[in-house]
Each structure stands twice: as structure tokens, then as C-alpha cells.
Design an enzyme around this catalytic site. Sequence first.
Site, PDB file in Angstrom:
ATOM      1  N   HIS A 228      34.782  34.786   9.230  1.00  0.00           N
ATOM      2  CA  HIS A 228      33.668  34.559  10.147  1.00  0.00           C
ATOM      3  C   HIS A 228      34.088  33.687  11.323  1.00  0.00           C
ATOM      4  O   HIS A 228      33.652  33.881  12.447  1.00  0.00           O
ATOM      5  CB  HIS A 228      32.530  33.893   9.369  1.00  0.00           C
ATOM      6  CG  HIS A 228      31.265  33.805  10.137  1.00  0.00           C
ATOM      7  ND1 HIS A 228      30.269  34.735  10.024  1.00  0.00           N
ATOM      8  CD2 HIS A 228      30.836  32.904  11.049  1.00  0.00           C
ATOM      9  CE1 HIS A 228      29.289  34.425  10.828  1.00  0.00           C
ATOM     10  NE2 HIS A 228      29.595  33.313  11.451  1.00  0.00           N
ATOM     11  N   HIS A 291      24.038  38.766  11.888  1.00  0.00           N
ATOM     12  CA  HIS A 291      23.610  37.926  10.786  1.00  0.00           C
ATOM     13  C   HIS A 291      23.241  38.833   9.619  1.00  0.00           C
ATOM     14  O   HIS A 291      22.112  38.855   9.155  1.00  0.00           O
ATOM     15  CB  HIS A 291      22.432  37.038  11.219  1.00  0.00           C
ATOM     16  CG  HIS A 291      22.526  35.656  10.684  1.00  0.00           C
ATOM     17  ND1 HIS A 291      21.470  34.972  10.154  1.00  0.00           N
ATOM     18  CD2 HIS A 291      23.583  34.821  10.579  1.00  0.00           C
ATOM     19  CE1 HIS A 291      21.870  33.772   9.772  1.00  0.00           C
ATOM     20  NE2 HIS A 291      23.132  33.658  10.005  1.00  0.00           N
TER      21      HIS A 291
END
Lengths: 955, 261
Positions: A228, A291
Site C-alpha cells: 500500500h 479504498h
Amino acid sequence: MHSRIEVFFKDEYVDPIGENVKSEIEIFGLGDIKSVRVRQVYIFFGKLTDNELDNIAKKLLVDSVTQHYLFTSDFFHPSLHGQFHIIEISRKPGVMDPVEQSVIKALQDINISVKGVKTAQKYMIDAAVSVEELHTIATKVLANTNIEDVFIYPEIPKYQQTVSCASFKKKVIPLVNAEAGQLEKISAEGQLSLNIHEMRAIQQYYKSLKREPTDIELETIAQTWSEHCVHKTLKGRIKFNGEIIDNLLKNTVMKVTEELNKPWCVSVFKDNAGIIEFDENYNICFKVETHNHPSAIEPYGGANTGIGGVVRDIMGTGLGGKPILNTDVFCFGIPDIPPEKIPKGTLHPKRVFKGVVAGVRDYGNRMGIPTVNGAIYFDERYIGNPLVFCGTAGIIPKNMCQKTTRPDDLIVVVGGRTGRDGIHGATFSSAELHEQSEQISGGAVQIGNAITEKMVLDTLLQARDKRLYSCITDCGAGGLSSAIGEMGQDMGACVYLEKVPLKYEGLSYTEIWISEAQERMVLSVPKEKEKEILELFNAENVEATVIGHFTGDKMLRLYYDSEMVGELEMDFLHNGLPRLEREAIWNEPGYEEPFLPEKENYGTDLKKILSEWNICSKEWVIRQYDHEVQGGSVLKPLQGVQNDGPGDACIIKPILGKNKGIIVSNGMNPRYGDIDPYHMVASAIDEALRQIISVGGNLKHVALLDNFCWGNTNKPDRLGSLVRAAQACYDIAAAYGTPFISGKDSLNNEFVTETETIVIPPTLLISAISVMDDVRSAVSMDVKEPGNLIYLVGVTRNELGGSHYYHIHGYKGRNVPEVNAILGKKTMNTLSIATSHGIVRSCHDCSEGGLAVAAAEMAFAGGYGMELNLSEVVVEGDIKRNDTILFSESNTRFLVEVKPEHKMQFEAVMKDVSYGLLGNVRQKPCLKIIGLNNQIIIEEYIYALKEAWQSPLRW
Amino acid sequence: MISPKVLILRTAGTNCDNETKYAFEKAGAKVDVVHINALLSKKNLLENYQLLALPGGFTYGDDVAAGKILANQIKYNLEEEIKTFIDKKKLILGICNGFQVLVRAGLLPSFESFQQEATLTHNDSNKFEDRWVHLKICSDKSFFINKINVPVLYLPVAHGEGKFLTKNSAVLEKMIKNRQVIFQYVDEKGEKAGYPFNPNGSILNIAGVCDQTGQILGMMPHPERNVDPMHQPCWTRIGLKEFGDGFLIFQNAVQYLKDNF
């Protein structure tokens, strides 16, 4: 000790929330529901007299016109006996509830103090349902058990204030002498998502230091090295078809920007968002984030915090941008899938859809940022991994785009308090989901509080303009650990973790450090500004706290209650990650073109395509977003005579009173990616660009963002398709002259069930932003006047592969639309000259559903009919079939409306590109299309077409 | 008076302050945007202004009920100052969330007692909706619209709690008798109509009301979002006008202040 106040609608008023719940339960087909009434429950900790409770209810909680209340210490009031099934739902301890904070604040205003507040919803259901059905209603319709506690009467809720549990204890992880298996175990048990190579590199480092790591050090490394945060796959070494690609991003997406070298690109691929020039005083920054994993577990909270996060990216770009618009794109499973077909561990797509939309709505609307653009894409493979792309653009003064931290600057955290929410978000989002993810990673999910973020924004911009800080970043994935680690990368930092303000006691120092609690920003503040900046935040009730300082020794030092709990070299933290080499292959999947019999009439096919989930009207969603706040709206998402046609792109004016605008659009089509991800990406770029052209923009000042969402790229075939996609990014963006300025990737979007692995289709979202010099030349997509001419600009090819036409007949096909970017660029440039001359009355790009869908949409949005002749369509090769021309999804095509008196002028401008004059706009509200054989192949009232298009999502 | 002074009150969650400021400035006023904390710590600040505006937004997140918490802050701290403000013939405007605040503080429909007599509750559709509505001006009692000679205005609404209801029918009858209903939702022909023309299910299609003096106006639609010609959703069809319909309201109010101060 607590008391409760229950607030509810008087019997003579409709209970809108109850009605809503009733219809939700009915959708699930559960029992015979007579009525549902909902009570808002407030629980107060601390001792309150009846008089005080009465006061609280009357003065604060109850709307005396429509509502009643009762206060009681009992959950179960005797008057209810036997009438209803009762379910009470409240957020689990530690989960954000904005209402609690607001109530505490409001009680201060009426001079009543309490120890704490909790809220709950009490559902009183009058229905003949079984115990099992009631349980299903509670857990599948009303509550999300990841974040909420459910009590079904006769179970009585017991509420406690969140209290402390942990006491300080420094923890060391023995790792230096661990075997490979143990290393993997340490990573797995700690949810670190570090692979064996990475664990070995860490082991090596601590061997050289001759000590064991502390837990907080290991966590810091895991956060910093997570997929990430560093995109290790896309930046790693990839062996693709025998060839080594050293850093895919650098060789494709970033390379095109470097080569194009546009003078208006201010900051690319380094800050929290890409920055381009706007006018003489301002720049524009733009970022799109995903997300996905949090939204799969808790759609509302996941989407909510997705918006919150990307808005903070803008607030943390340069010295802080002001958000001016949001754009949101989602991918979901099919909304009408029967509940019994849902894989275990996933939520129903309709529930995900509604939750995500509500999350985006509540955060964006409360922040006062217009949500002006978006798209929703449905495919059964998104069922375990819905995708949520949240984008924000901001405006920033030109002299505020650079930032520097200096040694001895103070580290100040502002905004929300830190809690146990969102622990391990960064590492969680880098892992695959599976049936148990709901339980294991529930803690990674959180709820946002938009008002806290709005307060931070309001004060931050004041502090920025007074130059009270020198550097800023947001607390996103990895929390303080990532934010401070990044800001202090070249200098070093010293942090006193006990100074961080907490929501409740009992967090360990590591939890404080890696918590992803929302609405926090980290500032670097010169010592002499300390007093002024703290006062400024304090004046508007925004918490700001000095928690440490930056140093010059390139070390990260972490303390808790004056004991050192972590000490890491910044160099190892940021450069110690071993580079991986991965295998990638791509083979053509080998789909064949189907044979479909020709028909005399395609009206039914057209209506069927208009009703497809991916094409049908998204008005139900769009209206729930405030798309006009801030007052800059020029072209709205819904257009036409009844404000309900599908606009191609939105235009806003960021500076009130000035006519310079920005255009935002997006392109995506995962169905093409099944055939070839290269052409999928090429088409997505073309789509995003042609939407900009459609609304009156041009290619001169367009920047792109990429968002890759892929399956598990440790598997060579998944990585191979990603490589092919990235190569298209380079080729097509280079040809169109449109640089990438920022991007993001989300990998491992696979869902493992007992029997299978569901892999999302390779999905690349292209977002485009463009500066428009004068918004008065904007063009909308609705036809304007009968008698006007309709042209199709661009070339139609036999490209039905991945089309909606094939889809409704159950085929994929092989001839996926390709992009001829040289021709495409010429076509777009020429058409933008025509729009700038003001001779284009309306324009709509042909995308999903092809010419037929574009024509139908233009006609019903404008409220007039159209007559078109397919013989006039410019085709490539020998196309003899009407369906091919009607529904082919060839790129770079536009339907254009021109007044008869501008015919010559328009044709003169367009002389060097392909166009055909297909027909004209008619007063009669009927779309009539004449085929190659001179027969009418479609003749449909526009109301029927509009109904087909609007009905699926009329929820 | 050459340039009337407008105070736009903001707090946590206010979000239409900037465009409301733009609209008033365009109409010729001088505008300060002031945080509630600053006003509460220096209440006589109000004396410097002739118009108090409560803009749209989600003050305190609309938690508990839309506008409730700010309404309480005003009701329990600024009652005297507001009464003096009205006594001096000054104006108060509440748009959307600002209207919700005025109603919950008891300033509308009747400000005298500071008692809540009406409410703005959940839309019948039970969801937030952003859509354009036609508004019939049904009374000239308000100093925000008394010189406007356009019968129907076209403005957007964007709210989830905009359904106007009164405590009882006596309140409603008194409002009608006093001509305090200023705006009603109508269809494009100016006729009474149901959803979506009336976007929230308000009683009597009420979209905006004033108090007995005509000095306080509250309305759910956003006039500040139709000030410039390009705000109008159909401008690409009908061409650019000089300004949007909402501007008339700001112009009218500023003119009143110029004439009276």
C-alpha cells in the site's frame, strides 16, 4: 451507572427511517412485516437526576413538533410488552460515533456535564417472524456485526464506557535467530504482511545491530514496506515474456510524463497529489485513491473513510490544497443476485452498493465538497472485492506548492484523537480477502467524522495563509508511523507517544503509533510559531498537540513515558526493502467472435442494453450527492430539459466570478480487459479524453491519473496482464500528449472461498482533469432544437468484442475496440476547434452501447426525436450489418448536433477528419434509425427508451 | 448607506459560507464571515452589521437533528442581541441549514418567544436530494423579496431534512393570515404539484417562511447557487441571462438596507 433517553416519532407521523427499514427487510423476503418504528437511544454515563434527563431531552434531543421521548433506566419498557420484536444496535466500544461527540459538546452549551455518551438504535418490529428470521434481519439488514453489537430481546444490552486495559510494557520480538518458518509465523501472527525475503532483510539488519527488534520497530517497517505504501510490485523487477522490466511504473506511466515534459506540470508522482498549473495565481491538485478492502468489510465506513482519506491527501499536498470537487467510481457485484448465491463471508452487492453510496454521500456532503463526477460498474466478479475509487481535486496558491521540514521543527498532530481504530489498515489492504476476513480484520475498519475533518480544513487554511507551518502530510495508511516516517525521512525524528491525545485510555505505544484513526494531519512547525498556531486551532475547537520534533541525525526515535521503545535508521526504513523479481506472462485468452442472426428490428435490443446495470441511469445515486455546493458548477452531472440526461464530464469554476474552469472525466471498461488489457487501457484513456472534448474542452492541458486494481500479482498471469495495461498507458498517453501526474494501485483483489478463488477483472480507472480557458463554450449532451443536424464524427469499425450488445446475448467476442491514437488525436483536436467556435449545439461521446445508446440518450435528454441513417456512417472495412454499426463500441467517436445555418462552417472545420451526416433532430419524440438496407430498424418513442434506461435503478 | 454590512455566521460544518459571501458582495454588501466562538466571546460584534446570514451546511454534522446544536447556542446565548437586532429593523437570513437553525431556535415562524413552533423534518423520500425546484413567491411580506416582480424563481435544493411542519394547525393558520409563507414549491407552469416538484413533502408545499415583521427569512432552496448565469442547469439550452434568479433575493435585501440605513 447509566441512564437512557429514547426519542421516537409520534404515532401520527410517518417514521421515515422505520419505513426504509421495512422496505429493506421486504427486499430480503423475510416474514410478514406490519410496521417498523425506530427509536434513537442515548445512553448517558454518570449520575443524572430525572430533572436533568428531562432537560436534556427537551432542550436538546427531541423535536417537540414530531417526536416524543421517554427516559428510563430500563431497556424494556412494560408498555411495549408483547407488541413488538425489539432489536437494539449500537456501535462496538471504540468505534467512532460522531453523534456522541456532538452530544457531549451540546450538553456543555446547556450546562450539563456527563461522563460519557453512547448512542443506539432500537428497532420495534411488528411482524410475524421466526427467531431465525429475526436474527437474519438483525445481522444482514440492520447491523454490521464487524462494528456493531446486536441485542435481540430478551437479551438486554449492557453498556459500559470504554475503559483501559493495557498497561505499559516494552515488547521485544526475538527474531535474530529465527528459522524461515518462524519468520513467516512472526509476520503472519503480527498481521505484518511481510514476505520471507523481507523478513530475512530485517533479520540481517538486527543481526548487524546485535539486538532484537521491538514490536514497534517491526510494525514501523511493516507499514513502511507495505504494498500500500511503496508499491513494491509495480516498482520492482518484472520478467515479462523473457524481458526484464526494472521498475514498471518508471518505464511506463512516469516515463510518458518525463518525455512529454509539459511546462504546466508542477509536481508529479511525489507529493500526496499531482499538481498542475491553473491560472496566474493558482494550481490544481488531483488525486484518486482506492479504498477497496475496508469497503468490502464495512461499505459505509470504508467509503466514508475513503473520501476522508483522499480529501486529506489534497489538504496535505504542498502546504495544503482546498478541496473543490470529488469524483467517485465504484465496482460492485450484480445488485439483483439472489441472496442464496452470495459466497460466505461477503455482503450482498446491493447492500454494499447502498452502503458505499451512503458513505460517500455523508462524508462529501458534510465536508461541503461537490461530488460532480463518477461511474459505477457491475460485474459478478466484484462480489468479494468491491472497488471504491475516491478522487478529490483541490486548488492551491502557486507559492504554496513546496514544503520542507527543518531540524528542530516541532511535530504537531491536529484533528481527531487517536483510538484503536484502523489498526493494520495498510498491511490488511495489501493482503487477499477470504471468508474469515470479516472477523480477523474488523478492527481495520473505521467510521469517519466529516465534521472533524471540515474543522481541520477550515483552520488549516488559515494557518497555511499565515505561514505557521513549514511542512504537512496527512495521517493515512500506517498512521503516525507513515506520516512522520515520511516527513522525517531525510532528517530524523523524535516522538513522545504518550503525548498523543487519545480517544480512550489503554492503547499500547505501538497502537498509538500505527493507529489509522481518521481526520488527523501532521504538521512541522517552527518553534517560534508554536504559540500562534496552537491558539489558532484552539479558537475553533480543533485539537493540536506537539508530540515531538524533527532532528538532523537521520534516526527515528520513539519514546513512551521517557523510555525509548524504538530506534531505527531512516535509511534502512526507506531503502532497506529488498527488491523482488517477479514473473509475468500474458497470453491471448482466445475468445472467438460469435455468430448472431441478423434482425429486422433492433428496438428491443436497444432497450435491453439501456436497462443494463452498467448503462442505466445513475440518477438515484447522483441526486444523493450535493453536486453544487461551493457554487462553481457549470455543467452538472445530470443534463437536459428535465435535468436527467447523462452528462459526459463535469465542469466547475473553482474561482467564483471568473470564467476559467476545470473539467473532470473518467474512463474504464473492465470487460475489454478480459480480451486484452492493453486495449482496455487504451480505450479507457480514449474515453476519458473524448468526454473532455465532448463538453467543449481540448487536449492542450489535460493530465491523467491511473488507478490499477488487480488480482494477486504474485501469480504470473495476473502480473502479465498488468504489464500489458501499463504499456498501453505509456503508448496512448504519449500519442495523445497527456501526461500522468499521479496514480495508485491496489493489488490482491481476490476472494478465496472453500471452493474457488474469485478474481476481479483487471480494472484500470483513468481519471482526467483539464483546464478550460473559458467555460462559456461548454457543451452539454442533450439535443437542443428540432431541425438541427446530427453528425457522427469518427470511424466505426467491426469492434463488438466486450460490447454490451454481445453481453446481452451471452457472448464476449474477440474484436475488442482498439485506439488509433494518431487519428484519434487529430479527430479530437479538430472537433475541439468546432466547439470553441460555438457551432456545436450538443455533443455526446459514443462509448458503452455504441452509436445507438448515445443517440437514444441525446434524444431523451433533450426531449426530441431523431432520425438517423446508418448508410452515412463512416466505416472502416466492409461492414454490411446494421447491428455492427449500431452497437460497435469503436473509440474516438462523437455524436454532434449542429444548427443548419452552421453546416458549412462545421464541415469546413472538420474537412480533414472522418464524419458522416446521419440525419437530424425531430419534433416528434421518436428515435428512428434507418438501416443499410433503407429499412427502419429502430423506431421507438423516447419516453419508452428513457423508461428502459431509468427503471432499473429507480430505488 | 453605501455598503451595508453582512455577518455570515459559521461554525463546525458550515459549508456554504463562501458562495453566500460571493452573492452578497456581488449585490453590493460588505461581508465578514465570523466563527460562532468569536461572536459568543464578543456579542456586541453584531451591532456593526445590518444583516445576519446563516448559510447552508451541516453544522455539528446535523447530529441529533439538523441545525439543533447551533440553534441551542443561539437560543441560550444570543437572545437579547437578536431581539435588539430585529428591533433595529435589521435582517436575518437562513438558507437550508440556516433555516433549520432559525426554526429550531424558535426564531421562525415567530421569534418573540424563542419557542420552537415548527420543524423541518426528514424528507418523505427519506434521503438527501440535490435537485432544482420552481418557487412561487406567494407574499411580499419579506424584505428579501418585496420588490421582486418575477412570479416564479428557479433554484436548487440540497437537503435530507426539509419537510416543513408546524406544531399545530393554529400556528399554520396564523402564518397564512400574517402572510408569512413566502415561497411554495410549484411545477414549471407555476401550479401546485407533488414530488419531485415538492422535493420533501412540506405541508402546503412550503419552501420558505418569514417572521411577523418580515425581517427574518428562512428558506430550504439555495439562492446563492443561482447567482451567476451559468448556475442555471439549462443554460446551454436557453442561453446566458444576466444573472441567476437567486441573485434577486440578495439584491433586494441589500437594496432594503441601503434604503433604510
